[in-house]
Design a protein around this motif. Structure first.
Motif, short mmCIF file in Angstrom:
data_model
loop_
_atom_site.label_atom_id
_atom_site.label_comp_id
_atom_site.label_asym_id
_atom_site.label_seq_id
_atom_site.Cartn_x
_atom_site.Cartn_y
_atom_site.Cartn_z
N THR A 2 0.84 -1.19 0.04
CA THR A 2 0.00 0.05 -0.09
C THR A 2 1.02 1.12 0.02
N LEU A 3 0.59 2.16 -1.10
CA LEU A 3 1.51 3.25 -1.11
C LEU A 3 0.51 4.34 -1.11
N HIS A 4 0.53 5.75 -0.17
CA HIS A 4 -0.07 6.73 0.07
C HIS A 4 0.74 7.86 -0.64
N ARG A 5 -0.02 8.63 -1.49
CA ARG A 5 0.90 9.84 -2.18
C ARG A 5 0.02 11.17 -1.52
N PHE A 6 0.74 11.97 -0.95
CA PHE A 6 0.29 13.11 -0.36
C PHE A 6 0.30 14.38 -1.35
N ASP A 7 -0.53 15.48 -1.37
CA ASP A 7 -0.24 16.67 -2.04
C ASP A 7 0.36 17.62 -1.49
N GLN A 8 0.78 18.66 -2.04
CA GLN A 8 1.32 19.76 -1.18
C GLN A 8 0.93 20.22 0.08
N THR A 9 -0.32 19.88 0.28
CA THR A 9 -1.04 20.45 1.36
C THR A 9 -1.31 19.60 2.57
N GLY A 10 -0.62 18.34 1.95
CA GLY A 10 -0.62 17.15 3.25
C GLY A 10 -1.86 16.34 3.02
N LYS A 11 -2.73 16.48 2.31
CA LYS A 11 -3.87 15.63 2.19
C LYS A 11 -3.37 14.44 1.01
N ILE A 12 -4.24 13.08 1.27
CA ILE A 12 -4.04 12.03 0.44
C ILE A 12 -4.22 12.54 -0.97
N GLN A 13 -3.60 12.38 -2.03
CA GLN A 13 -3.78 12.73 -3.20
C GLN A 13 -4.36 11.39 -3.75
N TYR A 14 -3.64 10.02 -3.68
CA TYR A 14 -4.13 8.87 -4.21
C TYR A 14 -3.63 7.85 -3.23
N VAL A 15 -4.14 6.56 -3.27
CA VAL A 15 -3.42 5.50 -2.60
C VAL A 15 -3.37 4.38 -3.77
N LEU A 16 -2.32 3.57 -3.93
CA LEU A 16 -1.91 2.54 -4.65
C LEU A 16 -1.84 1.23 -3.91
N VAL A 17 -2.59 0.63 -3.92
CA VAL A 17 -2.74 -1.06 -3.52
C VAL A 17 -2.34 -2.09 -4.39
N ALA A 18 -1.42 -3.08 -4.36
CA ALA A 18 -1.32 -4.39 -4.96
C ALA A 18 -1.21 -5.47 -4.37
N ASP A 19 -1.58 -6.47 -4.79
CA ASP A 19 -1.31 -7.81 -4.13
C ASP A 19 0.34 -8.22 -4.10
N SER A 20 0.94 -7.78 -5.20
CA SER A 20 2.44 -7.86 -5.28
C SER A 20 3.11 -7.19 -5.91
N MET A 21 4.53 -6.87 -5.73
CA MET A 21 5.33 -6.01 -6.52
C MET A 21 6.68 -6.79 -6.71
N VAL A 22 7.33 -6.51 -8.04
CA VAL A 22 8.70 -7.02 -8.18
C VAL A 22 9.30 -5.87 -8.74
N HIS A 23 10.46 -5.61 -8.00
CA HIS A 23 11.32 -4.45 -8.51
C HIS A 23 12.56 -5.15 -9.49
N TYR A 24 13.22 -4.28 -10.47
CA TYR A 24 14.11 -4.71 -11.24
C TYR A 24 15.18 -3.61 -11.17
N ALA A 25 16.46 -3.94 -11.01
CA ALA A 25 17.49 -3.06 -10.46
C ALA A 25 18.13 -2.60 -11.89
N ASP A 26 18.16 -3.15 -12.79
CA ASP A 26 18.72 -2.49 -14.22
C ASP A 26 18.03 -1.36 -14.60
#
Length: 194
Positions: A51-75
């Protein structure tokens, strides 16, 4: 003097050959230098139930990103998400975007959604809920913009519109349907005045 220069030539030639032989031996005996292969796209970490919360410049939540899984790639510092759901809750009419798969670029500014993409806008100002369905869509979450280069189906109440492509700006409330656009539009019934 002439005899002496002829006698030095074979010695100089042997010395030069010996030097080249030693140099070749050292070059071929060096340990290989470790290389990072930038062409390999391998995961360096993964996470479940994010779960990722993104806040706007006033400190309010702009959006929430939720996912079952995430895979990150270094390249390329990209990420892949399984069953992502992007929720804009800071609006009078919340917007939810979901799909089965998403690819996110390095800084999270671009999200490519694929497989059963669904966008829902809550009912507001007397208008029924709106939905948009497509198989592929690009979203710029911070700018609240979307683009679908595959066919889309937009519904609102009984209204159904099909188009070949779509662009949308959620902040200004603009949707541009492109290509061959077909649909059936229904107006809201006017309210009776007493």
């Amino acid at each position: 003097m002439r005899d002496r220069s002829h006698s030095l030539f074979p010695a100089l030639l042997l010395t030069l050959l010996a030097g080249v032989s030693v140099w070749l031996d050292r070059v071929t005996q060096q340990e290989p230098v470790a290389r990072t292969d930038k062409t390999r796209h391998e995961a360096d970490f993964s996470a479940d139930k994010i779960t990722l919360h993104r806040f706007d410049q006033t400190g309010k939540i702009q959006y929430v990103l939720v996912a079952d899984s995430m895979v990150h790639y270094a390249d390329d510092e990209s990420s892949e998400l399984k069953n992502p759901r992007l929720n804009y809750l800071n609006r009078p009419e919340p917007v939810w975007i979901e799909s089965r798969f998403a690819a996110v670029n390095k800084d999270g500014s671009t999200v490519h959604l694929t497989d059963d993409v669904l966008v829902r806008r809550a009912a507001h100002d007397g208008k029924p809920e709106s939905t948009l369905r497509t198989e592929q869509m690009t979203v710029w979450p911070d700018d609240e913009k979307m683009r679908a280069d595959k066919p889309v189906t937009l519904t609102q109440g009984q209204t159904v519109i099909n188009a070949e492509r779509m662009e949308s700006d959620n902040i200004v409330g603009e949707v541009r349907l492109q290509g061959q656009v077909r649909g059936i539009l229904y107006r809201n019934a006017p309210t009776q005045k007493p």
